[in-house]
Design a protein around this motif. Structure first.
Motif, PDB file in Angstrom:
ATOM      1  N   VAL A  10      46.231  29.759 -23.494  1.00 23.48           N
ATOM      2  CA  VAL A  10      47.225  30.509 -24.255  1.00 23.48           C
ATOM      3  C   VAL A  10      47.034  30.293 -25.754  1.00 23.48           C
ATOM      4  CG1 VAL A  10      49.700  30.660 -24.786  1.00 23.48           C
ATOM      5  CG2 VAL A  10      48.931  30.578 -22.410  1.00 23.48           C
ATOM      6  N   VAL A  11      46.688  29.076 -26.180  1.00 22.05           N
ATOM      7  CA  VAL A  11      46.571  28.812 -27.612  1.00 22.05           C
ATOM      8  C   VAL A  11      45.387  29.537 -28.230  1.00 22.05           C
ATOM      9  CG1 VAL A  11      47.704  26.574 -27.357  1.00 22.05           C
ATOM     10  CG2 VAL A  11      45.201  26.692 -27.348  1.00 22.05           C
ATOM     11  N   ASP A  12      44.485  30.062 -27.400  1.00 26.44           N
ATOM     12  CA  ASP A  12      43.319  30.797 -27.891  1.00 26.44           C
ATOM     13  C   ASP A  12      43.510  32.307 -27.864  1.00 26.44           C
ATOM     14  OD1 ASP A  12      41.465  28.928 -28.750  1.00 26.44           O
ATOM     15  OD2 ASP A  12      40.706  28.534 -26.753  1.00 26.44           O
ATOM     16  N   LEU A  13      44.695  32.785 -27.540  1.00 26.55           N
ATOM     17  CA  LEU A  13      44.892  34.229 -27.483  1.00 26.55           C
ATOM     18  C   LEU A  13      44.791  34.847 -28.879  1.00 26.55           C
ATOM     19  CD1 LEU A  13      47.851  34.508 -24.946  1.00 26.55           C
ATOM     20  CD2 LEU A  13      45.447  35.071 -24.557  1.00 26.55           C
ATOM     21  N   PRO A  14      44.261  36.077 -28.971  1.00 23.63           N
ATOM     22  CA  PRO A  14      44.134  36.715 -30.289  1.00 23.63           C
ATOM     23  C   PRO A  14      45.480  37.088 -30.881  1.00 23.63           C
ATOM     24  CG  PRO A  14      43.591  38.265 -28.537  1.00 23.63           C
ATOM     25  CD  PRO A  14      43.742  36.917 -27.880  1.00 23.63           C
ATOM     26  N   TYR A  15      45.598  36.904 -32.161  1.00 23.98           N
ATOM     27  CA  TYR A  15      46.784  37.288 -32.926  1.00 23.98           C
ATOM     28  C   TYR A  15      48.075  36.722 -32.350  1.00 23.98           C
ATOM     29  CZ  TYR A  15      43.620  40.205 -35.516  1.00 23.98           C
ATOM     30  OH  TYR A  15      42.576  40.628 -36.306  1.00 23.98           O
ATOM     31  N   LEU A  16      48.006  35.511 -31.828  1.00 29.21           N
ATOM     32  CA  LEU A  16      49.209  34.836 -31.355  1.00 29.21           C
ATOM     33  C   LEU A  16      49.938  34.140 -32.503  1.00 29.21           C
ATOM     34  CD1 LEU A  16      50.956  33.820 -28.972  1.00 29.21           C
ATOM     35  CD2 LEU A  16      49.401  31.865 -28.804  1.00 29.21           C
ATOM     36  N   TRP A  17      49.164  33.633 -33.470  1.00 32.47           N
ATOM     37  CA  TRP A  17      49.737  32.759 -34.497  1.00 32.47           C
ATOM     38  C   TRP A  17      50.025  33.512 -35.792  1.00 32.47           C
ATOM     39  CZ3 TRP A  17      51.093  28.753 -31.920  1.00 32.47           C
ATOM     40  CH2 TRP A  17      50.316  28.277 -30.867  1.00 32.47           C
ATOM     41  N   ALA A  18      51.248  33.374 -36.280  1.00 32.94           N
ATOM     42  CA  ALA A  18      51.635  34.037 -37.525  1.00 32.94           C
ATOM     43  C   ALA A  18      51.028  33.338 -38.742  1.00 32.94           C
ATOM     44  CB  ALA A  18      53.157  34.065 -37.653  1.00 32.94           C
ATOM     45  N   ASP A  19      50.996  32.010 -38.719  1.00 36.90           N
ATOM     46  CA  ASP A  19      50.460  31.236 -39.833  1.00 36.90           C
ATOM     47  C   ASP A  19      50.302  29.788 -39.368  1.00 36.90           C
ATOM     48  OD1 ASP A  19      53.102  30.176 -39.878  1.00 36.90           O
ATOM     49  OD2 ASP A  19      53.707  31.636 -41.400  1.00 36.90           O
ATOM     50  N   TYR A  20      49.862  28.922 -40.283  1.00 34.04           N
ATOM     51  CA  TYR A  20      49.644  27.523 -39.936  1.00 34.04           C
ATOM     52  C   TYR A  20      50.947  26.831 -39.535  1.00 34.04           C
ATOM     53  CZ  TYR A  20      44.798  27.569 -41.548  1.00 34.04           C
ATOM     54  OH  TYR A  20      43.451  27.830 -41.682  1.00 34.04           O
ATOM     55  N   ASP A  21      52.026  27.123 -40.237  1.00 34.97           N
ATOM     56  CA  ASP A  21      53.305  26.501 -39.892  1.00 34.97           C
ATOM     57  C   ASP A  21      53.710  26.852 -38.464  1.00 34.97           C
ATOM     58  OD1 ASP A  21      53.594  25.238 -42.321  1.00 34.97           O
ATOM     59  OD2 ASP A  21      54.801  26.839 -43.211  1.00 34.97           O
ATOM     60  N   HIS A  22      53.438  28.065 -38.060  1.00 34.35           N
ATOM     61  CA  HIS A  22      53.749  28.495 -36.694  1.00 34.35           C
ATOM     62  C   HIS A  22      52.966  27.660 -35.682  1.00 34.35           C
ATOM     63  CE1 HIS A  22      53.525  31.954 -33.522  1.00 34.35           C
ATOM     64  NE2 HIS A  22      54.390  31.031 -33.166  1.00 34.35           N
ATOM     65  N   VAL A  23      51.671  27.483 -35.927  1.00 31.10           N
ATOM     66  CA  VAL A  23      50.843  26.661 -35.036  1.00 31.10           C
ATOM     67  C   VAL A  23      51.429  25.260 -34.908  1.00 31.10           C
ATOM     68  CG1 VAL A  23      48.562  25.658 -34.644  1.00 31.10           C
ATOM     69  CG2 VAL A  23      48.749  27.945 -35.618  1.00 31.10           C
ATOM     70  N   HIS A  24      51.754  24.659 -36.037  1.00 25.43           N
ATOM     71  CA  HIS A  24      52.242  23.279 -36.033  1.00 25.43           C
ATOM     72  C   HIS A  24      53.595  23.185 -35.341  1.00 25.43           C
ATOM     73  CE1 HIS A  24      49.686  22.931 -39.946  1.00 25.43           C
ATOM     74  NE2 HIS A  24      48.947  23.026 -38.861  1.00 25.43           N
ATOM     75  N   ARG A  25      54.468  24.170 -35.564  1.00 18.95           N
ATOM     76  CA  ARG A  25      55.799  24.145 -34.953  1.00 18.95           C
ATOM     77  C   ARG A  25      55.691  24.195 -33.429  1.00 18.95           C
ATOM     78  NH1 ARG A  25      57.638  28.107 -37.600  1.00 18.95           N
ATOM     79  NH2 ARG A  25      58.478  26.879 -39.293  1.00 18.95           N
ATOM     80  N   VAL A  26      54.768  25.017 -32.928  1.00 20.19           N
ATOM     81  CA  VAL A  26      54.616  25.153 -31.477  1.00 20.19           C
ATOM     82  C   VAL A  26      54.001  23.899 -30.867  1.00 20.19           C
ATOM     83  CG1 VAL A  26      53.338  26.385 -29.670  1.00 20.19           C
ATOM     84  CG2 VAL A  26      54.507  27.661 -31.475  1.00 20.19           C
ATOM     85  N   LEU A  27      52.888  23.426 -31.429  1.00 24.30           N
ATOM     86  CA  LEU A  27      52.175  22.321 -30.798  1.00 24.30           C
ATOM     87  C   LEU A  27      52.847  20.974 -31.036  1.00 24.30           C
ATOM     88  CD1 LEU A  27      48.486  23.415 -31.395  1.00 24.30           C
ATOM     89  CD2 LEU A  27      49.891  23.690 -29.352  1.00 24.30           C
ATOM     90  N   ASP A  28      53.672  20.862 -32.051  1.00 20.13           N
ATOM     91  CA  ASP A  28      54.443  19.641 -32.260  1.00 20.13           C
ATOM     92  C   ASP A  28      55.760  19.675 -31.491  1.00 20.13           C
ATOM     93  OD1 ASP A  28      52.552  18.513 -33.868  1.00 20.13           O
ATOM     94  OD2 ASP A  28      53.571  18.964 -35.750  1.00 20.13           O
ATOM     95  N   GLY A  29      56.007  20.760 -30.774  1.00 22.83           N
ATOM     96  CA  GLY A  29      57.261  20.917 -30.050  1.00 22.83           C
ATOM     97  C   GLY A  29      57.090  20.885 -28.546  1.00 22.83           C
ATOM     98  N   ALA A  30      57.990  21.591 -27.863  1.00 20.91           N
ATOM     99  CA  ALA A  30      58.042  21.526 -26.403  1.00 20.91           C
ATOM    100  C   ALA A  30      56.797  22.102 -25.750  1.00 20.91           C
ATOM    101  CB  ALA A  30      59.288  22.261 -25.904  1.00 20.91           C
ATOM    102  N   VAL A  31      56.207  23.153 -26.328  1.00 19.96           N
ATOM    103  CA  VAL A  31      54.991  23.721 -25.741  1.00 19.96           C
ATOM    104  C   VAL A  31      53.855  22.712 -25.810  1.00 19.96           C
ATOM    105  CG1 VAL A  31      53.221  25.500 -25.984  1.00 19.96           C
ATOM    106  CG2 VAL A  31      55.640  26.114 -26.170  1.00 19.96           C
ATOM    107  N   GLY A  32      53.715  22.025 -26.940  1.00 16.18           N
ATOM    108  CA  GLY A  32      52.699  20.988 -27.050  1.00 16.18           C
ATOM    109  C   GLY A  32      52.911  19.881 -26.038  1.00 16.18           C
ATOM    110  N   ASP A  33      54.184  19.527 -25.802  1.00 17.32           N
ATOM    111  CA  ASP A  33      54.479  18.522 -24.782  1.00 17.32           C
ATOM    112  C   ASP A  33      54.049  18.991 -23.397  1.00 17.32           C
ATOM    113  OD1 ASP A  33      55.557  16.771 -26.607  1.00 17.32           O
ATOM    114  OD2 ASP A  33      57.633  17.336 -26.221  1.00 17.32           O
ATOM    115  N   GLN A  34      54.317  20.260 -23.096  1.00 19.33           N
ATOM    116  CA  GLN A  34      53.957  20.790 -21.785  1.00 19.33           C
ATOM    117  C   GLN A  34      52.442  20.783 -21.584  1.00 19.33           C
ATOM    118  OE1 GLN A  34      55.707  24.588 -20.915  1.00 19.33           O
ATOM    119  NE2 GLN A  34      54.528  24.880 -19.038  1.00 19.33           N
ATOM    120  N   LEU A  35      51.717  21.178 -22.608  1.00 16.08           N
ATOM    121  CA  LEU A  35      50.256  21.172 -22.512  1.00 16.08           C
ATOM    122  C   LEU A  35      49.722  19.742 -22.382  1.00 16.08           C
ATOM    123  CD1 LEU A  35      49.399  23.871 -25.193  1.00 16.08           C
ATOM    124  CD2 LEU A  35      49.392  24.144 -22.706  1.00 16.08           C
ATOM    125  N   ALA A  36      50.327  18.810 -23.126  1.00 20.11           N
ATOM    126  CA  ALA A  36      49.901  17.411 -23.034  1.00 20.11           C
ATOM    127  C   ALA A  36      50.176  16.844 -21.644  1.00 20.11           C
ATOM    128  CB  ALA A  36      50.612  16.577 -24.096  1.00 20.11           C
TER     129      ALA A  36
END
Length: 249
Positions: A10-36
């Motif tokens: 999912v993290v490799d999907l095209p045009y998923l990320w709005a900007d760097y802050d968006h990436v960090h917010r997702v992966l430092d949050g619950a989605v990042g926990d689920q993937l970990a």
């Protein structure tokens, strides 16, 4: 790891990320926990998520000012389904090729271009054979620092503390190495003889469309474009830094 591989994709999907802050917010949050958690089930511990080289853009011989300019161009990408399908959806002909063959293939006309980060284009002197760098920002591809659970189990508490101290390199400044090192923001071209082209992205987004599979995780990623940043959750309480080899260059 089949089911987890699908989730991680999912993290490799095209045009998923709005900007760097968006990436960090997702992966430092619950989605990042689920993937970990999924990686832990497979025997790995995530220490930190990283930006890799930042956004991937298109470097070509001819200027690409619109999606129409991409049509029919042979663009090198890695042999991963998501990447190949993305480049084809952009109108180009995805051409998987060994990394070491790119420069010569560009020189001889076997390739019309490649897609990668600005920092990598400059480091490998692809700017010498590709005079145009178009800010498509079509893929991002975060990566993880991981270690094996078995390895972590062999460490004593002092060794674990040293490992976690090393992981602190992933601080708010280090976390943005991809952003700072990339000319993908249009601040500078990726090397002499190369110019930045900014006009094609809206047309290309329309051609590719937004990611739609794995609905739950995708929608949770999209929903995190705004709102407060989650508490910093990295480095983890266990783990050792070793870059996950999920994708080749």
């Amino acid at each position: 790891m089949g089911n987890f591989d699908a989730r991680l994709g999912v993290v490799d999907l095209p045009y998923l990320w709005a900007d760097y802050d968006h990436v960090h917010r997702v992966l430092d949050g619950a989605v990042g926990d689920q993937l970990a958690d999924g990686l832990r089930e497979a025997g790995f511990e995530v220490v930190a998520w990283l930006d890799s080289w930042g956004y991937r853009n298109v470097a070509t011989k001819a200027p690409v000012a619109s999606a129409d300019d991409l049509k029919g161009l042979k663009i090198r990408t890695i042999p991963t389904d998501t990447y190949v399908q993305t480049i084809n959806a952009m109108g180009a002909n995805a051409t998987p090729m060994a990394f070491g063959e790119i420069y010569t293939a560009m020189e001889t006309g076997v390739l019309d271009g490649l897609e990668h980060s600005a920092a990598l284009v400059q480091a490998n002197k692809f700017n010498e054979v590709a005079g145009n760098y178009t800010l498509t920002r079509h893929l991002f591809g975060p990566v993880a620092f991981v270690c094996s659970t078995a390895f972590m189990g062999r460490l004593d508490e002092d060794q674990k503390a040293q490992v976690l101290a090393a992981a602190e390199l992933r601080n708010p400044d280090g976390h943005r190495i991809g952003e700072a090192s990339g000319a993908d923001l249009g601040q500078q071209p990726p090397g002499p003889g190369c110019r930045v082209v900014v006009g094609a992205q809206p047309d290309v987004i329309d051609a590719v469309g937004r990611p739609g599979h794995d609905g739950d995780l995708t929608e949770r990623c999209r929903a995190a474009t705004t709102g407060p940043d989650p508490p910093r959750r990295w480095p983890r309480t266990t783990g050792a830094p070793a870059r996950a080899a999920r994708c080749a260059p």
